[in-house]
Enzyme design. Structure first.
Site, PDB file in Angstrom:
ATOM      1  N   SER A  21       0.836  -1.200   0.000  1.00 18.00           N
ATOM      2  CA  SER A  21       0.000   0.000   0.000  1.00 18.00           C
ATOM      3  C   SER A  21       0.879   1.263   0.000  1.00 18.00           C
ATOM      4  O   SER A  21       1.637   1.480  -0.936  1.00 18.00           O
ATOM      5  CB  SER A  21      -0.969  -0.039   1.182  1.00 18.00           C
ATOM      6  OG  SER A  21      -1.967   0.944   1.047  1.00 18.00           O
ATOM      7  N   ASP A  69     -10.064  -4.896  -4.239  1.00 16.77           N
ATOM      8  CA  ASP A  69      -9.447  -3.872  -3.390  1.00 16.77           C
ATOM      9  C   ASP A  69     -10.267  -2.586  -3.495  1.00 16.77           C
ATOM     10  O   ASP A  69     -10.359  -1.989  -4.565  1.00 16.77           O
ATOM     11  CB  ASP A  69      -8.009  -3.626  -3.852  1.00 16.77           C
ATOM     12  CG  ASP A  69      -7.211  -2.752  -2.902  1.00 16.77           C
ATOM     13  OD1 ASP A  69      -7.813  -1.901  -2.228  1.00 16.77           O
ATOM     14  OD2 ASP A  69      -5.983  -2.919  -2.853  1.00 16.77           O
ATOM     15  N   HIS A 100      -7.839  -5.402  -0.173  1.00 13.40           N
ATOM     16  CA  HIS A 100      -6.662  -4.587   0.104  1.00 13.40           C
ATOM     17  C   HIS A 100      -5.722  -5.229   1.128  1.00 13.40           C
ATOM     18  O   HIS A 100      -4.521  -4.996   1.079  1.00 13.40           O
ATOM     19  CB  HIS A 100      -7.088  -3.197   0.585  1.00 13.40           C
ATOM     20  CG  HIS A 100      -5.964  -2.208   0.636  1.00 13.40           C
ATOM     21  ND1 HIS A 100      -5.281  -1.791  -0.492  1.00 13.40           N
ATOM     22  CD2 HIS A 100      -5.386  -1.551   1.677  1.00 13.40           C
ATOM     23  CE1 HIS A 100      -4.341  -0.920  -0.150  1.00 13.40           C
ATOM     24  NE2 HIS A 100      -4.383  -0.765   1.166  1.00 13.40           N
TER      25      HIS A 100
END
Length: 248
Positions: free
Chosen positions: A99, A195, A225
């Protein structure tokens, strides 16, 4: 065992380091995540089993490191990453970024191209302060940020996020999708199709933007995610090994 690094910016960075062979695998966590996250710990266990060098750490304002999250920024966490790389790691690095850590891994690859010999990202979120937060703020939210200096946003993963004006403005100084980005190393991008924090379109945008001769994007149907199912964790390990082998 958790150890601490005192940086030139007067920050105290918590880290776990495993000695081993080959390039050091460096795990870069996401926003408001830390080195005790599922992906970091699982990848460390795999590296220890294989005898590979590994390091995970907490950015300032995260986990066991010093500072407050609301005072931090992309640039600060980049400084933390560089301090860890320059002080604690000898030789080549395989960066694995999740991320926001994906953004940090790209900044690291740009800043230390002679050190990073391979790259794996998981739901990478480059430029998210601009393309994710600022682009979605309403005029009323933007006015509130100008007036108050911050916004409070609900989160599906933790307590509410306090997004500061400083975070947004500093993010603009560290974007990687607005200028050429050459990655002369094996690169593997991983992305889940479910996601909701980082859309698949952003992963494709990143793939199309970067330049390099050994870059692949793998889409995992149904993954979200967190990307932390056993199948996803296995894929992270597999791609880390692929990148390591191709890096020579």
């Amino acid at each position: 065992m958790v150890e601490f690094l005192d940086t030139s910016q007067d920050r105290r960075i918590a880290y776990n380091k495993t000695e081993g062979q080959g390039p050091t695998i460096l795990f870069l966590s996401g926003l408001k995540s830390d080195m005790e996250g599922t992906k970091a710990v699982a990848l460390e266990a795999w590296a220890q089993e294989k005898g590979y060098a590994f390091l995970r750490f907490d950015y300032s304002g995260h986990g066991q490191s010093s500072g407050a999250f609301v005072e931090g920024s992309i640039g600060d966490w980049h400084e933390d990453t560089l301090a860890v790389v320059d002080t604690l790691i000898d030789g080549p690095i395989i960066a694995v970024g999740s991320s926001m850590g994906g953004w940090q891994s790209l900044l690291l690859s740009r800043a230390r191209p002679d050190r990073v010999v391979g790259l794996v990202t998981i739901a990478a979120a480059p430029d998210f302060t601009e393309d994710g937060y600022w682009a979605r703020f309403t005029d009323a939210q933007k006015a509130e940020m100008e007036r108050e200096g911050f916004l409070t946003l609900p989160s599906d993963y933790d307590e509410d996020y306090i997004i500061t004006k400083h975070l947004i403005e500093d993010g603009r100084q560290n974007m990687v999708l607005r200028s050429p980005l050459k990655l002369d190393m094996p690169v593997r991008f991983l992305q889940g199709t479910e996601d909701e924090a980082v859309p698949t379109s952003q992963a494709i945008k990143l793939l199309e933007h970067v330049e390099g001769g050994d870059i692949r994007l793998t889409l995992v149907k149904g993954a979200d995610h967190r990307f932390s199912t056993s199948e996803c964790l296995d894929l992270i390990q597999k791609m880390t090994l692929v990148v390591m082998m191709r890096a020579g």
